[in-house]
Design a protein around this motif. Structure first.
Motif, PDB file in Angstrom:
ATOM      1  N   LEU A   1      60.175 -17.147 -30.553  1.00 38.46           N
ATOM      2  CA  LEU A   1      60.158 -16.217 -31.858  1.00 38.46           C
ATOM      3  C   LEU A   1      58.219 -15.831 -32.190  1.00 38.46           C
ATOM      4  O   LEU A   1      58.100 -15.965 -33.405  1.00 38.46           O
ATOM      5  CB  LEU A   1      60.834 -17.348 -33.083  1.00 38.46           C
ATOM      6  CG  LEU A   1      61.886 -17.284 -32.948  1.00 38.46           C
ATOM      7  CD1 LEU A   1      62.509 -18.028 -34.544  1.00 38.46           C
ATOM      8  CD2 LEU A   1      62.730 -15.813 -32.618  1.00 38.46           C
ATOM      9  N   GLU A   2      57.544 -16.416 -30.748  1.00 41.65           N
ATOM     10  CA  GLU A   2      56.641 -16.383 -31.519  1.00 41.65           C
ATOM     11  C   GLU A   2      55.537 -14.483 -31.933  1.00 41.65           C
ATOM     12  O   GLU A   2      54.671 -14.458 -32.282  1.00 41.65           O
ATOM     13  CB  GLU A   2      55.316 -16.397 -30.273  1.00 41.65           C
ATOM     14  CG  GLU A   2      55.771 -17.765 -29.825  1.00 41.65           C
ATOM     15  CD  GLU A   2      56.508 -18.124 -29.027  1.00 41.65           C
ATOM     16  OE1 GLU A   2      57.450 -17.351 -28.802  1.00 41.65           O
ATOM     17  OE2 GLU A   2      56.717 -19.187 -28.006  1.00 41.65           O
ATOM     18  N   ASP A   3      55.715 -13.461 -31.231  1.00 38.98           N
ATOM     19  CA  ASP A   3      56.100 -12.492 -32.524  1.00 38.98           C
ATOM     20  C   ASP A   3      57.005 -11.888 -33.381  1.00 38.98           C
ATOM     21  O   ASP A   3      56.573 -10.840 -34.231  1.00 38.98           O
ATOM     22  CB  ASP A   3      57.038 -11.431 -31.407  1.00 38.98           C
ATOM     23  CG  ASP A   3      58.471 -11.452 -30.997  1.00 38.98           C
ATOM     24  OD1 ASP A   3      58.830 -12.059 -30.901  1.00 38.98           O
ATOM     25  OD2 ASP A   3      58.961 -10.342 -30.275  1.00 38.98           O
ATOM     26  N   ARG A   4      57.285 -13.262 -34.059  1.00 39.22           N
ATOM     27  CA  ARG A   4      57.700 -12.858 -35.118  1.00 39.22           C
ATOM     28  C   ARG A   4      57.813 -13.227 -36.379  1.00 39.22           C
ATOM     29  O   ARG A   4      57.511 -13.490 -37.033  1.00 39.22           O
ATOM     30  CB  ARG A   4      59.861 -13.383 -36.050  1.00 39.22           C
ATOM     31  CG  ARG A   4      60.046 -13.155 -34.657  1.00 39.22           C
ATOM     32  CD  ARG A   4      61.938 -12.566 -34.736  1.00 39.22           C
ATOM     33  NE  ARG A   4      62.350 -12.430 -36.243  1.00 39.22           N
ATOM     34  CZ  ARG A   4      63.513 -11.956 -36.011  1.00 39.22           C
ATOM     35  NH1 ARG A   4      64.585 -12.310 -35.599  1.00 39.22           N
ATOM     36  NH2 ARG A   4      63.834 -11.668 -37.351  1.00 39.22           N
ATOM     37  N   SER A   5      55.896 -13.464 -35.927  1.00 35.95           N
ATOM     38  CA  SER A   5      54.927 -14.423 -37.524  1.00 35.95           C
ATOM     39  C   SER A   5      55.431 -12.493 -38.133  1.00 35.95           C
ATOM     40  O   SER A   5      54.637 -11.319 -38.441  1.00 35.95           O
ATOM     41  CB  SER A   5      53.235 -14.645 -36.904  1.00 35.95           C
ATOM     42  OG  SER A   5      53.522 -15.757 -36.368  1.00 35.95           O
TER      43      SER A   5
ATOM     44  N   ASP B   1      50.673 -18.653 -38.279  1.00 31.62           N
ATOM     45  CA  ASP B   1      52.213 -18.072 -37.624  1.00 31.62           C
ATOM     46  C   ASP B   1      53.798 -18.530 -37.410  1.00 31.62           C
ATOM     47  O   ASP B   1      53.911 -19.597 -37.674  1.00 31.62           O
ATOM     48  CB  ASP B   1      51.472 -17.197 -36.338  1.00 31.62           C
ATOM     49  CG  ASP B   1      51.031 -19.057 -36.067  1.00 31.62           C
ATOM     50  OD1 ASP B   1      51.013 -19.858 -36.739  1.00 31.62           O
ATOM     51  OD2 ASP B   1      50.280 -18.740 -34.572  1.00 31.62           O
ATOM     52  N   VAL B   2      54.371 -18.622 -36.565  1.00 33.27           N
ATOM     53  CA  VAL B   2      55.768 -18.413 -35.905  1.00 33.27           C
ATOM     54  C   VAL B   2      55.132 -19.540 -35.033  1.00 33.27           C
ATOM     55  O   VAL B   2      55.549 -18.818 -33.995  1.00 33.27           O
ATOM     56  CB  VAL B   2      56.525 -17.451 -36.091  1.00 33.27           C
ATOM     57  CG1 VAL B   2      58.146 -18.008 -35.494  1.00 33.27           C
ATOM     58  CG2 VAL B   2      56.880 -16.711 -37.435  1.00 33.27           C
ATOM     59  N   ARG B   3      55.888 -20.659 -34.681  1.00 30.27           N
ATOM     60  CA  ARG B   3      54.981 -21.098 -33.353  1.00 30.27           C
ATOM     61  C   ARG B   3      56.205 -22.182 -32.606  1.00 30.27           C
ATOM     62  O   ARG B   3      56.409 -22.993 -33.015  1.00 30.27           O
ATOM     63  CB  ARG B   3      54.122 -22.353 -33.681  1.00 30.27           C
ATOM     64  CG  ARG B   3      52.315 -22.092 -33.724  1.00 30.27           C
ATOM     65  CD  ARG B   3      51.678 -22.846 -33.824  1.00 30.27           C
ATOM     66  NE  ARG B   3      51.834 -23.738 -34.670  1.00 30.27           N
ATOM     67  CZ  ARG B   3      51.000 -23.200 -36.206  1.00 30.27           C
ATOM     68  NH1 ARG B   3      50.627 -22.529 -35.897  1.00 30.27           N
ATOM     69  NH2 ARG B   3      51.312 -24.502 -37.471  1.00 30.27           N
TER      70      ARG B   3
ATOM     71  N   ARG C   1      59.615 -18.446 -41.987  1.00 30.12           N
ATOM     72  CA  ARG C   1      58.354 -17.914 -41.919  1.00 30.12           C
ATOM     73  C   ARG C   1      58.691 -16.371 -40.910  1.00 30.12           C
ATOM     74  O   ARG C   1      58.811 -15.531 -41.455  1.00 30.12           O
ATOM     75  CB  ARG C   1      57.871 -18.021 -41.555  1.00 30.12           C
ATOM     76  CG  ARG C   1      56.673 -19.376 -42.053  1.00 30.12           C
ATOM     77  CD  ARG C   1      55.484 -19.868 -41.248  1.00 30.12           C
ATOM     78  NE  ARG C   1      54.618 -20.574 -41.850  1.00 30.12           N
ATOM     79  CZ  ARG C   1      53.906 -21.597 -40.806  1.00 30.12           C
ATOM     80  NH1 ARG C   1      53.126 -21.032 -40.714  1.00 30.12           N
ATOM     81  NH2 ARG C   1      53.818 -22.209 -42.341  1.00 30.12           N
ATOM     82  N   ALA C   2      59.892 -17.157 -39.603  1.00 28.62           N
ATOM     83  CA  ALA C   2      60.026 -15.544 -39.349  1.00 28.62           C
ATOM     84  C   ALA C   2      61.089 -14.641 -40.232  1.00 28.62           C
ATOM     85  O   ALA C   2      61.386 -13.664 -39.823  1.00 28.62           O
ATOM     86  CB  ALA C   2      61.229 -15.991 -37.634  1.00 28.62           C
ATOM     87  N   LEU C   3      61.856 -15.106 -40.887  1.00 27.93           N
ATOM     88  CA  LEU C   3      62.757 -14.293 -42.283  1.00 27.93           C
ATOM     89  C   LEU C   3      62.440 -13.185 -42.919  1.00 27.93           C
ATOM     90  O   LEU C   3      62.362 -12.443 -43.370  1.00 27.93           O
ATOM     91  CB  LEU C   3      63.232 -15.132 -42.052  1.00 27.93           C
ATOM     92  CG  LEU C   3      64.452 -16.080 -41.363  1.00 27.93           C
ATOM     93  CD1 LEU C   3      65.521 -16.601 -42.292  1.00 27.93           C
ATOM     94  CD2 LEU C   3      65.084 -14.504 -40.408  1.00 27.93           C
ATOM     95  N   ALA C   4      60.504 -13.851 -42.784  1.00 25.84           N
ATOM     96  CA  ALA C   4      60.226 -12.750 -44.066  1.00 25.84           C
ATOM     97  C   ALA C   4      59.079 -11.506 -43.117  1.00 25.84           C
ATOM     98  O   ALA C   4      58.380 -12.518 -42.193  1.00 25.84           O
ATOM     99  CB  ALA C   4      59.480 -13.669 -44.764  1.00 25.84           C
ATOM    100  N   ASP C   5      58.451 -10.793 -44.030  1.00 28.22           N
ATOM    101  CA  ASP C   5      57.756  -9.311 -43.715  1.00 28.22           C
ATOM    102  C   ASP C   5      56.298 -10.488 -44.277  1.00 28.22           C
ATOM    103  O   ASP C   5      55.451  -9.992 -42.786  1.00 28.22           O
ATOM    104  CB  ASP C   5      58.375  -8.202 -44.780  1.00 28.22           C
ATOM    105  CG  ASP C   5      60.011  -7.785 -44.845  1.00 28.22           C
ATOM    106  OD1 ASP C   5      59.776  -7.816 -43.441  1.00 28.22           O
ATOM    107  OD2 ASP C   5      60.114  -7.642 -45.541  1.00 28.22           O
ATOM    108  N   VAL C   6      56.522 -10.945 -44.637  1.00 23.71           N
ATOM    109  CA  VAL C   6      54.724 -11.510 -46.067  1.00 23.71           C
ATOM    110  C   VAL C   6      54.903 -12.307 -46.047  1.00 23.71           C
ATOM    111  O   VAL C   6      56.260 -13.276 -46.950  1.00 23.71           O
ATOM    112  CB  VAL C   6      54.062 -10.200 -46.873  1.00 23.71           C
ATOM    113  CG1 VAL C   6      52.970 -10.627 -47.072  1.00 23.71           C
ATOM    114  CG2 VAL C   6      53.750  -9.102 -45.891  1.00 23.71           C
ATOM    115  N   ILE C   7      53.635 -13.434 -45.511  1.00 31.12           N
ATOM    116  CA  ILE C   7      53.148 -14.600 -46.135  1.00 31.12           C
ATOM    117  C   ILE C   7      52.197 -14.948 -47.087  1.00 31.12           C
ATOM    118  O   ILE C   7      51.249 -14.332 -46.647  1.00 31.12           O
ATOM    119  CB  ILE C   7      53.548 -15.705 -45.049  1.00 31.12           C
ATOM    120  CG1 ILE C   7      53.155 -17.167 -45.447  1.00 31.12           C
ATOM    121  CG2 ILE C   7      52.179 -15.199 -43.676  1.00 31.12           C
ATOM    122  CD1 ILE C   7      54.013 -18.338 -43.957  1.00 31.12           C
TER     123      ILE C   7
END
Lengths: 330, 330
Positions: free
Chosen positions: B213-217, B207-209, B186-192
């Motif tokens: 990496l929480e700010d990379r959602s 989100d990215v839990r 997820r963290a490597l994508a722009d949109v989910i």
């Protein structure tokens, strides 16, 4: 790895040559070793006789005197109409020591083979290779210890678990390399089972079509509670198939290894009864979206009930396809 | 492998740090090398600026004079309101040679960056690492060359392709290790993206839990032709989601990488439209028998139509589960 462990490993590997052909006897492997040199080999012959030890000792002849014998299963102690007890043959041969991977669970032997050898002054060790020997004779141990053959379920499926198109088209999900491996696995089973649906839809011949292995086709069987007789004049019927009216009939077969190639209904019947020991999932890199699923309703109530039953034991690549081998965990 | 190839590989690896955060700009990596020593590094910063070259040159400062620059994508030739052209920055820095893995497909640069450098007397080579650079910036190249983001479909499924129990229970099919890897992806994508069904059934936060990496959602989105507005007061709604009324809306997003976690209907919509570039199949060693399939109807007419579209590019083990990464073949 010690020299003894290596020799036992070789005897166990040899035992696999009999897989699918020795029932109701176990598939055993045997080496005769003298001065560190393997002077003779044997494995249980088709139909279950002669036993591995008899084959190896006949090949060794007089040279067996003073040699050591490595055998994957305890030599039998019971005389049969089909031949003498292997323990007696070994004593007569003059072999000085016998290395056994695992004791025979058959109550007619069960330690008595080893005891008779020791009583005759032969050195006996039961030490190396038990786990490997049990794995190589898994079907026989299943029958002795659980009262039923080992049951392997084969599926040829898409990424999303479908085994045919909505209209029934299923030739082919997997490629020729994977299909050839299925034939090899058939050759290692005693009986091959399909359900009524597969029988009626495909009239499968279920034989082994690999060069040199044509005579290793397992006996075909159909598992159906609703069929009164095998339909006549068909490829399947021509191979003298068995009619199994229930899973009890299947479990009661006096064979070691059963290979199931049979349709979602058959798969779910066996899985729901917790009778599958091994799953061979040949997975093609395709997505079908709909069509028949490989497995039908199992009646699980909670997701947790599905967990913990299987482990991925091995994966192999065949052409574009992948084989996932799942083994039961308990 | 040559020294130049190794340095370019390092620059390309660095470029991956920007994945999921640089859109609509490409995620670029850059090294400044002098006398065989890496003296500065840079990668495209969140939001797409500063560019990798600007970061690296600022870090190198005066030491850049006479150095060589390794960059995974051709330096831009266009001045933007958000900063000067990288080609001009490089010329001003006194760098003597620039190694480029792949030319920029953006028509505003498309060879003009390399040309401007050469015109200014900077040695330019475009040789090593094109395939690896394209793979590291696959989303950006997809948008430039095919007019849409790269689309990755994630499935968490049983051996038999089910993603939930008949009653809908789906927590959890896979174990914690596999689920953590999903968060990394997820963290490597722009949109989910999810579908309406998943949104209404699960109200997922998407989100990215993962610690740190929480700010990379990624930005959440729902793909639904029948939804007029995002339902309010929910975990999903709280994350400023996008409403995509069609796959055209999805394809039109000015982002590089889209990650789809979405239910059988969403999966089949995208697969039937041939819009999926990559499938991440997290497979648990369980058999469910029935329940929701991971993929719905695709409308294939013949089995042959399903073949040849996918190849198994990679497999990994996470706890008891297995990840199968499938890449499209064309």
């Amino acid at each position: 790895m010690s020299e003894a462990a290596r020799l036992m490993e070789a005897a166990i590997r040899l035992s696999r040559r009999g897989l699918g052909r020795t029932a109701p006897n176990p598939n055993v492997g045997c080496l005769v070793v003298k001065d560190g040199i393997v002077i003779a080999r044997g494995w249980t012959q088709p139909g279950g006789r002669p036993h591995a030890e008899a084959v190896a000792l006949e090949a060794a002849d007089e040279a067996a005197r003073g040699a050591e014998l490595y055998v994957s299963l305890e030599p039998c102690a019971h005389v049969s109409a089909r031949g003498p007890a292997c323990a007696d043959l070994i004593i007569a041969s003059g072999v000085s020591a016998v290395h056994i991977a695992v004791l025979d669970p058959d109550p007619r032997t069960a330690g008595q083979g080893a005891a008779r050898l020791r009583d005759a002054g032969v050195s006996v060790s039961v030490s190396e290779g038990e786990a490997a020997a049990r794995a190589a004779m898994a079907g026989f141990f299943s029958r002795m210890e659980r009262g039923r053959p080992r049951i392997t379920l084969k599926l040829a499926t898409s990424i999303d678990g479908r085994v045919s198109m909505p209209g029934g088209e299923s030739q082919w999900i997997t490629g020729p390399e994977a299909r050839a491996h299925v034939h090899l696995e058939r050759a290692l089973a005693d009986v091959i089972v399909v359900g009524r649906g597969t029988l009626e839809a495909d009239d499968p011949s279920l034989d082994v079509r690999l060069p040199g292995l044509e005579d290793r086709s397992p006996r075909p069987a159909v598992l159906s509670a609703t069929l009164d007789a095998i339909p006549g004049a068909a490829k399947f019927a021509a191979r003298d198939p068995l009619l199994l009216a229930s899973v009890d009939d299947l479990c009661g077969l006096a064979v070691n290894d059963v290979f199931v190639e049979g349709g979602p209904a058959t798969a779910s019947t066996l899985l729901a009864a917790d009778l599958v020991d091994r799953m061979l999932v040949y997975r093609a890199p395709i997505v079908l979206g709909d069509g028949a699923p490989g497995v039908g309703r199992l009646g699980l109530e909670r997701l947790a009930d599905a967990h913990g039953r299987w482990r991925l034991a091995e994966t192999r690549t065949f052409g574009n396809d992948r084989l996932e081998v799942y083994a039961r965990t308990r």
